[in-house]
Design a protein around this motif. Structure first.
Motif: not given
Length: 243
Positions: A96-98, A111-124
């Motif tokens: 998976t990715g970020l 939605r696709f990102m969530k299904i693919a298991g992509i990990i969300p990263i916040p702003q600095r």
């Protein structure tokens, strides 16, 4: 010849875009009926198909360095939008990715990102959410067997040369206790499809999988050293200095 080149490229793009739309659409459709649907095998098959449709001959060295039962932080030099698919098809790892957290709110794409298991990263600057993202990464790696794919340059190169490395991948490797698996494309990947181009130039692309780098015993004070040493390995393989 120019007309023929444009026509063959247009035809190749139509096929590739169709494959990409299916890659996005099918998991979303399946998830409506099966909440526990795993996309890994589907992504693996589709990624191998995309390699074939691209016309690229992919020469791979170093596959003996991969332990299929190990989770890695997989690093790669980033040339174009095909990098991820080629790696998924070749490495055979559950990856998976970020993605930026705000992008996860985009209709369909998010939605696709969530299904693919992509990990969300916040702003600095948002330490609390950053820690939450780190915990999600640890869970995916330790409990679900995922490896995380990260481009240390942070973006696609503009001129075919290796860009400066950021520290994020190395912090994550240390904080998760994961080995780093460096994967190196040669510059033919840029010949195939460079940034801000439309024309695809199918060719031979060499992909080298280097031995994993353990992060055991390394602390966050050594991130800069780890980053610089890894970049030197990429420079040795690509011969591309960039400052």
């Amino acid at each position: 010849m120019i007309i023929w080149t444009w026509m063959t490229n247009l035809f190749r793009w139509i096929i590739l875009i169709g494959a990409l739309l299916f890659l996005v659409g099918w998991p979303m459709l399946r998830s409506l009926f099966d909440r526990h649907y795993s996309v890994h095998r589907f992504f693996l098959k589709m990624s191998k198909l995309i390699v074939r449709l691209s016309g690229v001959t992919l020469n791979v060295q170093g596959q003996q360095h991969i332990d299929p039962d190990q989770s890695y932080i997989v690093t790669f030099n980033h040339f174009n939008a095909f990098d991820h698919f080629f790696l998924y098809g070749v490495l055979g790892l559950k990856m998976t990715g970020l993605e930026k957290e705000q992008h996860m709110k985009i209709p369909v794409y998010g939605r696709f990102m969530k299904i693919a298991g992509i990990i969300p990263i916040p702003q600095r600057g948002n330490t609390e959410k950053a820690l939450q993202g780190l915990e999600r990464a640890k869970k995916k790696m330790r409990e679900e067997g995922y490896s995380i794919l990260i481009a240390p340059e942070g973006t696609r190169c503009r001129d075919g040369k290796l860009g400066p490395f950021k520290k994020g991948a190395f912090y994550m490797a240390i904080q998760t206790g994961s080995p780093i698996l460096p994967v190196v494309y040669d510059k033919n990947m840029y010949t195939f499809f460079g940034r801000d181009r439309f024309i695809l130039r199918p060719c031979e692309v060499n992909l080298t999988i280097l031995p994993p780098i353990s992060t055991n015993g390394i602390n966050e004070n050594q991130v800069t050293q780890l980053r610089d040493e890894l970049r030197e390995l990429y420079v040795e393989k690509t011969g591309e200095f960039y400052t």
